[in-house]
Design an enzyme around this catalytic site. Structure first.
Site, PDB file in Angstrom:
ATOM      1  N   GLN A 125     -11.987 101.045   9.094  1.00  0.00           N
ATOM      2  CA  GLN A 125     -11.778 101.919   7.929  1.00  0.00           C
ATOM      3  C   GLN A 125     -11.924 103.388   8.362  1.00  0.00           C
ATOM      4  O   GLN A 125     -11.624 103.698   9.495  1.00  0.00           O
ATOM      5  CB  GLN A 125     -12.731 101.580   6.779  1.00  0.00           C
ATOM      6  CG  GLN A 125     -12.436 100.269   6.064  1.00  0.00           C
ATOM      7  CD  GLN A 125     -12.981  99.070   6.806  1.00  0.00           C
ATOM      8  OE1 GLN A 125     -14.135  99.045   7.187  1.00  0.00           O
ATOM      9  NE2 GLN A 125     -12.162  98.071   6.998  1.00  0.00           N
ATOM     10  N   GLY A 178      -7.226  96.692   9.537  1.00  0.00           N
ATOM     11  CA  GLY A 178      -5.932  96.272  10.076  1.00  0.00           C
ATOM     12  C   GLY A 178      -5.623  97.110  11.290  1.00  0.00           C
ATOM     13  O   GLY A 178      -5.422  98.310  11.173  1.00  0.00           O
ATOM     14  N   ASP A 213      -6.693 103.951   8.798  1.00  0.00           N
ATOM     15  CA  ASP A 213      -5.288 103.939   9.247  1.00  0.00           C
ATOM     16  C   ASP A 213      -4.930 105.163  10.089  1.00  0.00           C
ATOM     17  O   ASP A 213      -3.805 105.643  10.054  1.00  0.00           O
ATOM     18  CB  ASP A 213      -4.324 103.833   8.047  1.00  0.00           C
ATOM     19  CG  ASP A 213      -4.724 102.721   7.098  1.00  0.00           C
ATOM     20  OD1 ASP A 213      -5.004 101.624   7.591  1.00  0.00           O
ATOM     21  OD2 ASP A 213      -4.778 102.957   5.871  1.00  0.00           O
ATOM     22  N   LYS A 228      -6.582 103.862  15.032  1.00  0.00           N
ATOM     23  CA  LYS A 228      -7.737 103.528  15.883  1.00  0.00           C
ATOM     24  C   LYS A 228      -7.414 102.414  16.869  1.00  0.00           C
ATOM     25  O   LYS A 228      -7.876 102.430  17.996  1.00  0.00           O
ATOM     26  CB  LYS A 228      -8.916 103.063  15.011  1.00  0.00           C
ATOM     27  CG  LYS A 228      -9.556 104.164  14.211  1.00  0.00           C
ATOM     28  CD  LYS A 228     -10.752 103.657  13.434  1.00  0.00           C
ATOM     29  CE  LYS A 228     -10.403 102.731  12.300  1.00  0.00           C
ATOM     30  NZ  LYS A 228      -9.609 103.302  11.215  1.00  0.00           N
TER      31      LYS A 228
HETATM   32  P1  IMP Z   1     -12.442  97.028   0.346  1.00  0.00           P
HETATM   33  O1  IMP Z   1     -12.921  97.466   1.673  1.00  0.00           O
HETATM   34  O2  IMP Z   1     -11.488  95.862   0.419  1.00  0.00           O
HETATM   35  O3  IMP Z   1     -13.570  96.792  -0.624  1.00  0.00           O
HETATM   36  O4  IMP Z   1     -11.567  98.217  -0.304  1.00  0.00           O
HETATM   37  C1  IMP Z   1     -12.153  99.437  -0.739  1.00  0.00           C
HETATM   38  C2  IMP Z   1     -11.247 100.612  -0.427  1.00  0.00           C
HETATM   39  O5  IMP Z   1     -11.152 100.777   0.983  1.00  0.00           O
HETATM   40  C3  IMP Z   1      -9.821 100.464  -0.923  1.00  0.00           C
HETATM   41  O6  IMP Z   1      -9.336 101.750  -1.294  1.00  0.00           O
HETATM   42  C4  IMP Z   1      -9.062  99.976   0.311  1.00  0.00           C
HETATM   43  O7  IMP Z   1      -7.692 100.311   0.255  1.00  0.00           O
HETATM   44  C5  IMP Z   1      -9.782 100.764   1.380  1.00  0.00           C
HETATM   45  N1  IMP Z   1      -9.717 100.124   2.699  1.00  0.00           N
HETATM   46  C6  IMP Z   1     -10.422  99.055   3.129  1.00  0.00           C
HETATM   47  N2  IMP Z   1     -10.130  98.771   4.404  1.00  0.00           N
HETATM   48  C7  IMP Z   1      -9.229  99.671   4.806  1.00  0.00           C
HETATM   49  C8  IMP Z   1      -8.578  99.931   6.057  1.00  0.00           C
HETATM   50  O8  IMP Z   1      -8.784  99.251   7.070  1.00  0.00           O
HETATM   51  N3  IMP Z   1      -7.716 101.000   6.069  1.00  0.00           N
HETATM   52  C9  IMP Z   1      -7.522 101.779   4.982  1.00  0.00           C
HETATM   53  N4  IMP Z   1      -8.116 101.596   3.808  1.00  0.00           N
HETATM   54  C10 IMP Z   1      -8.978 100.548   3.719  1.00  0.00           C
END
Ligand code: IMP
Length: 430
Positions: free
Chosen positions: A224, A40, A13, A16
């Site tokens: 991420q 996102g 976040d 990017k």
């Molecule tokens: P997962 O990727 O859904 O397995 O989530 C694992 C961790 O990564 C969690 O803390 C999510 O909130 C975080 N996370 C996953 N994708 C994003 C992103 O695009 N932005 C911020 N945090 C993310």
């Protein structure tokens, strides 16, 4: 010809989407190399707002090739729903502007089930995932039982892959109190979507290799952030992919020499979504103010992001691991109006000073940040398009960040608008 890799240098976040979109004007190809629809990316173009999760940000630009590399985990139903949403906004997506690696593993409904079942069962120890099935899908990839895009082309292969997958998942589901998978339904769903997805499938490593030889510029779009990296992040509160720059090579099928400039995206303060350590977190009204001014709500899940002061220790660490050549600093304007600002320059743990975040969870839990205080500024920096438009105190803040993270600012973004960007070094310059 220089290629550029964009990675988030914090917990994701960082903004990017805008930077990738801005850079994509100079690129021929925009490739994603890890993650899935847990990402996102919000793009603001004129009066249109695009919200992307799986598709590379370059998709909204005409004449560019968007690529989903093998390092991504792909939910085909999420993909087509995103394509339909874009079509409603006037952006058409077809095999002429989107290519998907044949060896990309799929996210299936059973992965999302497992993600949620595990999070529910974990109670207080939950990770706080996005619930998109990302972790379980990567587990099946390395467990050598996943279904990949190319498997959809042959019914016999697909059937054998489903058997192998269910031999693992059905007992797991039973243990978690969930019903066995309806095999016939899963096979029918996959068979139905197969021709649609296969229309985009390509040996990405080969096509990109040829494009590279022909002098085309590639922009690798990370998702991420570095602190969510499976190896170097705040494990186990991480995502399940490698979010560092090196993944751009293996996640698309190009050698490491294809990676040119590594651009780290850095927010002028810190945020994180989900559980896990966050040394500079502010649970007071200052954190509240950062969240409100910065609109810190997740693009994917709508969750409120945790907010805190800029942590130079962490960014120095992630810039080193990803070999960042320059940063794009975003959301400086969120800091407008503060009397004073704090930057974390080190940690104290049990009376000892650290200039990095140690790996041991027990030490991470006892971190006390050491702060340096800086003067704030009252003027607005929003929309600034040159250094001359910035107040002296804001320039001082940016310069101090560069010093502390051992990395220069290449770009400064001063609003979500594409053109509100100050260019210091062109990452695509040869
Ligand atoms: P997962 O990727 O859904 O397995 O989530 C694992 C961790 O990564 C969690 O803390 C999510 O909130 C975080 N996370 C996953 N994708 C994003 C992103 O695009 N932005 C911020 N945090 C993310």
């Amino acid at each position: 010809m220089a290629n550029v890799v964009v990675v988030g240098a914090q917990w994701g976040d960082e903004g990017k989407g805008k930077i990738v979109d801005w850079l994509s004007e100079r690129a021929d190809v925009i490739a994603r190399f890890q993650g899935g629809h847990n990402a996102g990316h919000t793009l603001v173009i004129g009066n249109q707002v695009f919200k992307l999760s799986l598709l590379p940000s370059g998709i909204v630009r005409k004449g560019k090739l968007a690529v989903i590399g093998n390092g991504v985990v792909l939910d085909p139903w999420a993909l087509f729903s995103e394509i339909d949403k874009l079509a409603a906004q006037g952006v058409s997506v077809g095999p002429e502007n989107l290519m998907i690696a044949e060896n990309t593993p799929l996210i299936l409904p059973l992965h999302q089930d497992l993600d949620r079942l595990r999070e529910d069962a974990a109670g207080k120890a939950k990770i706080g995932t996005t619930g998109r099935g990302i972790g379980p899908a990567y587990e099946d990839k390395v467990g050598r039982r996943t279904i990949r895009v190319a498997d959809l082309a042959d019914p016999e292969t697909l059937s054998a892959r489903i058997d192998r997958l269910l031999a693992h998942h059905d007992p797991l589901r039973q243990g978690l109190g969930a019903p066995a998978i309806d095999r016939a339904e899963l096979e029918a769903k996959l068979t139905e979507i197969a021709p649609k997805l296969l229309a985009f499938a390509q040996p990405v490593w080969k096509v990109l290799g040829e494009m590279r030889k022909a002098g085309k510029r590639i922009l690798f779009e990370g998702a991420q952030g570095s602190l969510l990296d499976i190896d170097f992040g705040t494990y186990p509160y991480v995502t399940s992919s490698t979010t560092m720059s090196g993944m751009a090579a293996t996640g698309t099928g190009l050698g490491p020499s294809a990676i040119g400039f590594v651009l780290g995206i850095v927010k002028a303060y810190t945020t994180r979504v989900g559980e896990g350590p966050f040394p500079t977190e502010l649970t007071d009204e200052v954190g509240q103010r950062l969240g409100e001014r910065g609109h810190e709500f997740g693009t994917v899940t709508g969750r409120k992001r945790r907010c805190g002061w800029f942590d130079a220790v962490l960014v120095r660490q992630t810039c080193a691991i990803s070999g960042v050549n320059g940063i794009a600093l975003t959301k400086l304007d969120v800091l407008d109006g503060f009397d004073t600002l704090k930057i974390c320059t080190g940690y104290e743990i049990d009376g000892r000073h650290y200039d990095y975040l140690p790996t041991a969870a027990a030490l991470q839990a006892r971190v006390t940040p050491v702060y340096e205080e800086m003067e704030g500024w009252k003027e607005s920096t929003q929309g600034a398009r040159s250094w001359a438009d910035l107040p002296a105190a804001a320039i001082k803040y940016v310069r101090r960040i560069e010093e502390l993270i051992h990395c220069p600012v290449a770009l400064l973004s001063t609003s979500p608008e594409r053109d509100d960007t100050i260019l210091v070094t062109d990452p695509f310059a040869d």
